[in-house]
Enzyme design. Structure first.
Site, short mmCIF file in Angstrom:
data_model
loop_
_atom_site.label_atom_id
_atom_site.label_comp_id
_atom_site.label_asym_id
_atom_site.label_seq_id
_atom_site.Cartn_x
_atom_site.Cartn_y
_atom_site.Cartn_z
CE LYS A 193 -4.04 -2.10 0.02
NZ LYS A 193 -3.96 -3.49 0.40
C1 LIG Z 1 -5.25 -4.36 0.85
C2 LIG Z 1 -6.72 -4.29 0.88
C3 LIG Z 1 -7.45 -4.73 1.99
C4 LIG Z 1 -6.85 -5.50 3.13
O1 LIG Z 1 -5.82 -4.95 3.78
P1 LIG Z 1 -4.77 -5.88 4.59
O2 LIG Z 1 -4.04 -4.90 5.42
O3 LIG Z 1 -3.92 -6.55 3.58
O4 LIG Z 1 -5.57 -6.84 5.40
C5 LIG Z 1 -8.82 -4.54 1.99
N1 LIG Z 1 -9.45 -3.98 0.95
C6 LIG Z 1 -8.80 -3.59 -0.14
C7 LIG Z 1 -9.57 -2.96 -1.24
C8 LIG Z 1 -7.41 -3.75 -0.22
O5 LIG Z 1 -6.77 -3.38 -1.34
#
Ligand SMILES: *Cc1c(COP(=O)(O)O)cnc(C)c1O
Length: 382
Positions: A193
């Protein structure tokens, strides 16, 4: 290989982590957790922030507190990363999978609005919660959802996992950050992210009692220190070590968002003339451009072939997600359309988008793309 999206660790990461070790405060609770929450609330323009073990954990808790549970229906976009749907399933809720609209690839909120109005008229089952996702860093059109909230009291949970740094720039929400509009906003600090805490997530909300309940649920629903529990909670706290990384990353968020926007503008120039469209960028939105994603126009090469070719040239491009309704656990979920999501999946791919990607690397990506059209694909012995 030029990676798709990797952490950019250019600030105080090592220093803050060392401080945790020196202070003997590496696990649950600690000054970095409090600081991360306080500064995150400020950055997103929300009153309260609760740090969690992951973005998925944040969604799970937020959906439960918004009313998702057995026998309840949660509207979720079908074009999203699977975690959005799984979090509703963890609550034992049923899903209503909603197609995308073609302009932003986000949930077709106008279509959902009309469907809910129709169902209300015919006495059909209404969603109890709407979970909207700001896909790939582009804010969704919230106005139809706000109308549903006003008329039917359907709460909104924003999955802003991919969209930290994005905001609305026009309409009634102009100036607001993603995640600050719904009853809850949820973010992720997974390694891919825009900022990372190694792994982690955040719930933001405007209501103090909801923040308190979220904090209670992520801490095993612990009351006092007598091991008395009145509901089933979760072990979803964020360790101080992760929060320390998160604090260092948050200091660089503005630079990371600026870098991704610059990268998007440069890709647009470098890829001019190729049969590619996207990524979405509406005049009422300030996307974060978390990933630079494009759709292949039907021009003799498919997205999956293109990704294979780019990978073989050392370019870490990747396809988008198959819609949730095509995933085995959700094949029988209720749904509203799905053709637009299927088309975006079929034609879509993401290009390397790390904040620190150099101009040279971007040129290499563009050159590999151009070459993909100039060398034979179909029928060639690859
Ligand atoms: C990455 C992501 C998540 C989950 O996040 P994590 O920290 O990996 O559990 C949820 N929703 C979307 C749209 C994502 O891209």
């Amino acid at each position: 290989m030029i990676p798709l999206s990797v952490p950019w660790l250019a600030g105080n990461e090592a220093r803050y982590l060392a401080e945790c070790v020196e202070e003997g405060n590496v696990s649950a609770a600690g000054r970095f957790v409090e600081r991360f929450e306080r500064e995150f609330a400020e950055v997103t323009g929300t009153a309260h922030a609760v740090a969690c073990a992951s973005g998925t954990a944040a969604l799970h808790v937020a959906l439960r507190l918004a009313g998702a549970g057995p026998g309840r229906l949660v509207a979720v976009p079908t074009f999203t990363f699977i975690a959005s749907a799984n979090a509703a399933t963890y609550c034992a809720a049923d899903l209503l999978l909603v197609d995308s609209e073609p302009r932003t690839w986000n949930m077709d909120t106008a279509r959902l609005h009309d469907e809910v109005v129709r169902r209300a008229r015919t006495g059909d089952r209404l969603p109890d919660v709407v979970e909207v996702v700001h896909v790939l860093g582009h804010p969704a059109d919230m106005e139809p959802l706000l109308a549903l909230k006003d008329r039917f009291e359907i709460p909104i949970v924003e999955d802003a996992a991919e969209a930290l740094g994005a905001s609305w720039s026009g309409g009634p929400l102009a100036g607001r950050s993603v995640g600050s509009v719904g009853r809850f906003g949820c973010f992720s600090f997974n390694g891919n992210k825009i900022i990372t805490s190694g792994a982690g997530g955040m719930i933001v909300t405007g209501e103090e009692h909801l923040a308190r309940e979220a904090r209670y649920l992520i801490n095993q629903a612990k009351q006092g220190d007598q091991y008395v529990h009145e509901t089933v909670g979760y072990n979803y706290r964020l360790p101080n070590l992760a929060a320390a990384l998160g604090c260092a990353q948050l200091e660089q968020l503005a630079d990371a968002v600026a870098a991704r926007r610059a990268l998007a503008a440069r890709y647009r120039e470098l890829l001019a003339g190729l049969p590619l469209t996207g990524p979405p960028s509406e005049e009422w939105a300030r996307p974060s451009h978390w990933l630079y994603s494009v759709l292949v126009e039907d021009a003799g090469i498919e997205a999956d072939e293109l990704v294979t070719k780019l990978n073989s040239h050392g370019v870490g491009a990747r396809r988008l997600w198959p819609p949730v309704h095509l995933q085995k656990p959700y094949a029988r979920s209720e749904r509203l359309g799905g053709a637009v999501a299927e088309d975006v999946f079929r034609r879509g791919l993401s290009l390397p988008s790390s904040s620190q990607l150099s101009v040279d690397e971007q040129r290499r990506v563009a050159a590999a793309l151009r070459q993909s059209w100039s060398t034979p694909v179909r029928g060639s012995a690859q």
